[in-house]
Design a protein around this motif. Structure first.
Motif, PDB file in Angstrom:
ATOM      1  N   LEU A  64       1.112  -1.590   0.178  1.00  0.00           N
ATOM      2  CA  LEU A  64       0.041   0.081  -0.011  1.00  0.00           C
ATOM      3  C   LEU A  64       0.960   1.452  -0.012  1.00  0.00           C
ATOM      4  CD1 LEU A  64      -3.578   0.745   0.068  1.00  0.00           C
ATOM      5  CD2 LEU A  64      -2.870   0.676   2.767  1.00  0.00           C
ATOM      6  N   VAL A  65       0.536   2.073  -1.001  1.00  0.00           N
ATOM      7  CA  VAL A  65       1.680   2.985  -0.995  1.00  0.00           C
ATOM      8  C   VAL A  65       0.597   3.738  -0.954  1.00  0.00           C
ATOM      9  CG1 VAL A  65       2.955   4.962  -2.914  1.00  0.00           C
ATOM     10  CG2 VAL A  65       2.662   1.886  -2.717  1.00  0.00           C
ATOM     11  N   VAL A  66       1.274   5.317   0.202  1.00  0.00           N
ATOM     12  CA  VAL A  66       0.365   6.195  -0.008  1.00  0.00           C
ATOM     13  C   VAL A  66       0.708   7.632  -0.599  1.00  0.00           C
ATOM     14  CG1 VAL A  66      -0.692   7.666   2.133  1.00  0.00           C
ATOM     15  CG2 VAL A  66      -0.969   5.431   2.284  1.00  0.00           C
ATOM     16  N   ALA A  67       0.494   8.190  -1.109  1.00  0.00           N
ATOM     17  CA  ALA A  67       0.754   9.740  -1.832  1.00  0.00           C
ATOM     18  C   ALA A  67      -0.377  10.406  -2.060  1.00  0.00           C
ATOM     19  CB  ALA A  67       0.898   8.489  -3.551  1.00  0.00           C
ATOM     20  N   ALA A  68       0.933  12.092  -2.336  1.00  0.00           N
ATOM     21  CA  ALA A  68      -0.232  12.947  -2.613  1.00  0.00           C
ATOM     22  C   ALA A  68      -1.131  12.922  -3.749  1.00  0.00           C
ATOM     23  CB  ALA A  68       0.570  14.192  -3.203  1.00  0.00           C
ATOM     24  N   GLY A  69      -2.674  13.044  -3.738  1.00  0.00           N
ATOM     25  CA  GLY A  69      -3.227  12.818  -4.753  1.00  0.00           C
ATOM     26  C   GLY A  69      -3.049  13.277  -5.556  1.00  0.00           C
ATOM     27  N   ASP A  70      -2.370  14.815  -5.905  1.00  0.00           N
ATOM     28  CA  ASP A  70      -1.758  14.684  -6.992  1.00  0.00           C
ATOM     29  C   ASP A  70      -0.998  14.338  -8.129  1.00  0.00           C
ATOM     30  OD1 ASP A  70      -0.051  16.368  -5.940  1.00  0.00           O
ATOM     31  OD2 ASP A  70      -0.642  17.849  -6.071  1.00  0.00           O
ATOM     32  N   GLU A 106       2.232  -4.185   3.492  1.00  0.00           N
ATOM     33  CA  GLU A 106       3.040  -3.471   3.203  1.00  0.00           C
ATOM     34  C   GLU A 106       2.509  -1.804   3.756  1.00  0.00           C
ATOM     35  OE1 GLU A 106       6.628  -4.807   1.623  1.00  0.00           O
ATOM     36  OE2 GLU A 106       5.599  -6.910   1.774  1.00  0.00           O
ATOM     37  N   VAL A 107       2.535  -0.877   4.309  1.00  0.00           N
ATOM     38  CA  VAL A 107       2.403   0.556   4.032  1.00  0.00           C
ATOM     39  C   VAL A 107       3.458   1.175   4.077  1.00  0.00           C
ATOM     40  CG1 VAL A 107       1.163   2.713   5.346  1.00  0.00           C
ATOM     41  CG2 VAL A 107      -0.042   0.096   5.352  1.00  0.00           C
ATOM     42  N   TYR A 108       3.973   2.417   2.539  1.00  0.00           N
ATOM     43  CA  TYR A 108       4.581   3.061   2.655  1.00  0.00           C
ATOM     44  C   TYR A 108       3.999   4.345   2.192  1.00  0.00           C
ATOM     45  CZ  TYR A 108       7.187  -1.447   1.732  1.00  0.00           C
ATOM     46  OH  TYR A 108       7.733  -2.945   1.530  1.00  0.00           O
ATOM     47  N   LEU A 109       4.911   5.289   2.533  1.00  0.00           N
ATOM     48  CA  LEU A 109       4.505   6.812   2.322  1.00  0.00           C
ATOM     49  C   LEU A 109       5.565   7.492   1.565  1.00  0.00           C
ATOM     50  CD1 LEU A 109       3.567   7.810   6.066  1.00  0.00           C
ATOM     51  CD2 LEU A 109       2.142   6.637   4.748  1.00  0.00           C
ATOM     52  N   ASP A 110       4.781   8.307   0.536  1.00  0.00           N
ATOM     53  CA  ASP A 110       5.462   8.581  -0.935  1.00  0.00           C
ATOM     54  C   ASP A 110       6.286   9.566   0.110  1.00  0.00           C
ATOM     55  OD1 ASP A 110       6.203   8.428  -3.596  1.00  0.00           O
ATOM     56  OD2 ASP A 110       5.259   9.562  -3.935  1.00  0.00           O
ATOM     57  N   GLU A 111       7.227  10.151  -0.614  1.00  0.00           N
ATOM     58  CA  GLU A 111       7.816  11.902  -0.305  1.00  0.00           C
ATOM     59  C   GLU A 111       6.762  12.518  -0.870  1.00  0.00           C
ATOM     60  OE1 GLU A 111      10.304  12.166   0.816  1.00  0.00           O
ATOM     61  OE2 GLU A 111      11.008  10.159   1.540  1.00  0.00           O
ATOM     62  N   SER A 112       6.058  12.373  -1.728  1.00  0.00           N
ATOM     63  CA  SER A 112       5.138  13.690  -2.627  1.00  0.00           C
ATOM     64  C   SER A 112       4.351  14.360  -1.634  1.00  0.00           C
ATOM     65  CB  SER A 112       4.165  13.138  -3.250  1.00  0.00           C
ATOM     66  OG  SER A 112       3.300  11.841  -3.119  1.00  0.00           O
TER      67      SER A 112
END
Length: 157
Positions: A57-63, A108-114
């Motif tokens: 699971l990659v959590v990223a900015a919506g844009d 697995e949860v990852y946060l994106d730099e965005s």
């Protein structure tokens, strides 16, 4: 029910009252941004992938969008999105309400730099009409983040 698990998850921290419920759908970035009255980038979208037996699971900015080359470099394989049925089965949340909270073991949860350009972001909260506003530190803590990654293309415009 997914929202009940998310509410119970945040209740253990005394934060369940921070979940926003909308009378309209917030199932897409655009709908969530309209419902919450924020710019689309502040919507923390949860993108669900499979890589062999792994659920990512990659959590990223919506844009922003995932960069396939960066994804492959980070995870060692091609980005393959989960189907709606697989999302429920492997993560425990339905598409439109997928979030990094109260997920099934092994996710697995990852946060994106965005996300780093924002003070607070709004990820979904287990249903297609709920979200929660969190600081990046809170998101990192409550999402039980594996680590931060850089797997998205630079945003356009």
């Amino acid at each position: 029910m997914s929202i009940e698990r998310v509410k119970a998850y945040f209740a253990q921290y005394g934060m369940e009252d921070r979940i926003h419920e909308f009378t309209v759908s917030s199932a897409t970035v655009e709908l969530a941004a309209q419902a919450a009255g924020v710019e689309p980038g502040r919507i923390a979208k949860s993108l669900s992938f499979k890589l062999e037996d792994r659920t990512i699971l990659v959590v990223a900015a919506g844009d922003v969008k995932v960069d396939n080359g960066k994804y492959k470099a980070a995870f060692g394989g091609k980005a393959k999105m989960l189907t709606p049925d697989e999302a429920v089965e492997r993560i425990g949340h339905a598409v439109g309400g997928v979030c990094p909270f109260a997920v099934k073991p092994g996710t697995e949860v990852y946060l994106d730099e965005s996300l780093r350009r924002f003070d607070t972001v709004l990820p979904a909260a287990g249903s297609s009409n709920r979200c929660i506003e969190l600081t990046l530190q809170e998101l990192e803590t409550y999402a039980e983040t594996t680590r931060w990654v850089d797997v998205c293309k630079p945003r356009e415009g």
